[in-house]
Design a protein around this motif. Structure first.
Motif, PDB file in Angstrom:
ATOM      1  N   GLY A   1      -2.094 -63.135-100.668  1.00  0.00           N
ATOM      2  CA  GLY A   1      -3.455 -62.840-100.260  1.00  0.00           C
ATOM      3  C   GLY A   1      -3.891 -63.442 -98.944  1.00  0.00           C
ATOM      4  O   GLY A   1      -5.084 -63.602 -98.694  1.00  0.00           O
ATOM      5  N   THR A   2      -2.919 -63.778 -98.079  1.00  0.00           N
ATOM      6  CA  THR A   2      -3.253 -64.356 -96.787  1.00  0.00           C
ATOM      7  C   THR A   2      -2.158 -63.996 -95.787  1.00  0.00           C
ATOM      8  O   THR A   2      -1.126 -63.430 -96.157  1.00  0.00           O
ATOM      9  CB  THR A   2      -3.438 -65.895 -96.891  1.00  0.00           C
ATOM     10  OG1 THR A   2      -3.931 -66.393 -95.655  1.00  0.00           O
ATOM     11  CG2 THR A   2      -2.143 -66.593 -97.259  1.00  0.00           C
ATOM     12  N   SER A   3      -2.371 -64.340 -94.542  1.00  0.00           N
ATOM     13  CA  SER A   3      -1.395 -64.047 -93.492  1.00  0.00           C
ATOM     14  C   SER A   3      -0.203 -64.999 -93.572  1.00  0.00           C
ATOM     15  O   SER A   3      -0.216 -65.982 -94.309  1.00  0.00           O
ATOM     16  CB  SER A   3      -2.072 -64.214 -92.122  1.00  0.00           C
ATOM     17  OG  SER A   3      -2.418 -65.576 -91.932  1.00  0.00           O
ATOM     18  N   ALA A   4       0.817 -64.720 -92.765  1.00  0.00           N
ATOM     19  CA  ALA A   4       1.992 -65.603 -92.693  1.00  0.00           C
ATOM     20  C   ALA A   4       1.585 -66.996 -92.215  1.00  0.00           C
ATOM     21  O   ALA A   4       2.077 -68.005 -92.732  1.00  0.00           O
ATOM     22  CB  ALA A   4       3.043 -65.002 -91.769  1.00  0.00           C
TER      23      ALA A   4
ATOM     24  N   VAL B   1     -12.169 -70.670-107.915  1.00  0.00           N
ATOM     25  CA  VAL B   1     -11.449 -69.506-108.424  1.00  0.00           C
ATOM     26  C   VAL B   1     -12.394 -68.320-108.293  1.00  0.00           C
ATOM     27  O   VAL B   1     -13.563 -68.399-108.676  1.00  0.00           O
ATOM     28  CB  VAL B   1     -11.027 -69.699-109.897  1.00  0.00           C
ATOM     29  CG1 VAL B   1     -10.526 -68.393-110.495  1.00  0.00           C
ATOM     30  CG2 VAL B   1      -9.941 -70.748-110.005  1.00  0.00           C
ATOM     31  N   VAL B   2     -11.886 -67.232-107.721  1.00  0.00           N
ATOM     32  CA  VAL B   2     -12.680 -66.016-107.554  1.00  0.00           C
ATOM     33  C   VAL B   2     -12.287 -65.055-108.670  1.00  0.00           C
ATOM     34  O   VAL B   2     -11.132 -64.652-108.791  1.00  0.00           O
ATOM     35  CB  VAL B   2     -12.418 -65.378-106.170  1.00  0.00           C
ATOM     36  CG1 VAL B   2     -13.258 -64.121-106.006  1.00  0.00           C
ATOM     37  CG2 VAL B   2     -12.686 -66.374-105.055  1.00  0.00           C
TER      38      VAL B   2
ATOM     39  N   SER C   1     -16.302 -61.903-112.364  1.00  0.00           N
ATOM     40  CA  SER C   1     -17.646 -62.322-112.758  1.00  0.00           C
ATOM     41  C   SER C   1     -18.271 -63.308-111.773  1.00  0.00           C
ATOM     42  O   SER C   1     -19.389 -63.755-111.980  1.00  0.00           O
ATOM     43  CB  SER C   1     -17.598 -62.960-114.152  1.00  0.00           C
ATOM     44  OG  SER C   1     -16.740 -64.085-114.139  1.00  0.00           O
ATOM     45  N   GLY C   2     -17.569 -63.667-110.722  1.00  0.00           N
ATOM     46  CA  GLY C   2     -18.104 -64.601-109.732  1.00  0.00           C
ATOM     47  C   GLY C   2     -17.087 -65.662-109.350  1.00  0.00           C
ATOM     48  O   GLY C   2     -15.884 -65.483-109.525  1.00  0.00           O
ATOM     49  N   LYS C   3     -17.586 -66.774-108.842  1.00  0.00           N
ATOM     50  CA  LYS C   3     -16.735 -67.870-108.392  1.00  0.00           C
ATOM     51  C   LYS C   3     -16.988 -69.106-109.246  1.00  0.00           C
ATOM     52  O   LYS C   3     -18.125 -69.404-109.582  1.00  0.00           O
ATOM     53  CB  LYS C   3     -17.021 -68.191-106.930  1.00  0.00           C
ATOM     54  CG  LYS C   3     -16.739 -67.030-105.999  1.00  0.00           C
ATOM     55  CD  LYS C   3     -17.162 -67.329-104.580  1.00  0.00           C
ATOM     56  CE  LYS C   3     -16.979 -66.086-103.719  1.00  0.00           C
ATOM     57  NZ  LYS C   3     -17.494 -66.284-102.369  1.00  0.00           N
TER      58      LYS C   3
ATOM     59  N   SER D   1      -6.946 -65.631-107.598  1.00  0.00           N
ATOM     60  CA  SER D   1      -7.590 -65.671-106.284  1.00  0.00           C
ATOM     61  C   SER D   1      -8.366 -66.965-106.116  1.00  0.00           C
ATOM     62  O   SER D   1      -9.128 -67.369-107.001  1.00  0.00           O
ATOM     63  CB  SER D   1      -8.543 -64.486-106.122  1.00  0.00           C
ATOM     64  OG  SER D   1      -7.825 -63.277-106.153  1.00  0.00           O
ATOM     65  N   LEU D   2      -8.159 -67.626-104.974  1.00  0.00           N
ATOM     66  CA  LEU D   2      -8.842 -68.883-104.665  1.00  0.00           C
ATOM     67  C   LEU D   2      -9.583 -68.764-103.351  1.00  0.00           C
ATOM     68  O   LEU D   2      -9.165 -68.033-102.447  1.00  0.00           O
ATOM     69  CB  LEU D   2      -7.829 -70.032-104.564  1.00  0.00           C
ATOM     70  CG  LEU D   2      -6.999 -70.338-105.803  1.00  0.00           C
ATOM     71  CD1 LEU D   2      -5.937 -71.379-105.484  1.00  0.00           C
ATOM     72  CD2 LEU D   2      -7.881 -70.818-106.932  1.00  0.00           C
TER      73      LEU D   2
END
Length: 168
Positions: A65-68, A107-108, A111-113, A141-142
């Protein structure tokens, strides 16, 4: 000039953390666990989390979920493992980063964070979250605040539960 000084300080901090981590480890950077827990299970061995009633497990994860560049920064500043604790009442996941690097981790979820409970362990700053078994099997997801960048970034971790080592 300010940017160069910040870069030098960040580099020095990382170098010190790597030195400290290496000095406290054995077996090519891998922590060595010896003995057994109160149930007679061998510490440091891989166990199936689902077949155990309770335990604390050290689990490797994959960054997504992110770039290199994002992956490289996370790898350089965070532990290459999370811990998963299984109790009679459920699961918790603890994520570890170099002390002072992150202001918060959340944590995403749909229902929210959810803000992680902040602590310290093994020379790291830690963030602990309640989890379901289903969440542990999926991409988590963080969102975190990176202090030295004064920026909020998002990434994900996918736990490799097949390599869960019993550590407590």
């Amino acid at each position: 000039m300010k940017r160069a000084v910040k870069y030098m300080i960040a580099t020095l901090t990382i170098a010190i953390a790597v030195f400290a981590f290496t000095a406290c480890n054995d077996n090519n950077g891998e922590f060595v666990y010896e003995g057994t827990d109160v149930y007679g299970r061998t510490l440091g061995e891989i166990y199936d989390i689902d077949s155990e009633d309770t335990g604390v497990f050290r689990v490797p994860y994959e960054i997504g979920g992110t770039s290199a560049i994002g992956k490289k920064m996370i790898s350089a500043n965070c532990a290459d493992y999370v811990t998963v604790e299984k109790t009679q009442s459920g699961y918790t996941l603890t994520f570890y980063c170099d002390d002072g690097m992150l202001g918060s981790v959340k944590v995403v979820r749909g229902s929210g964070k959810t803000q992680g409970k902040q602590g310290a362990a093994d020379g790291y700053q830690s963030f602990t979250f309640g989890m379901t078994r289903e969440e542990l099997d999926s991409e988590i997801s963080l969102e975190c605040e990176v202090k030295i960048m004064n920026k909020v970034v998002e990434f994900s971790v996918t736990c490799d539960l097949s390599k869960a080592k019993l550590v407590g």
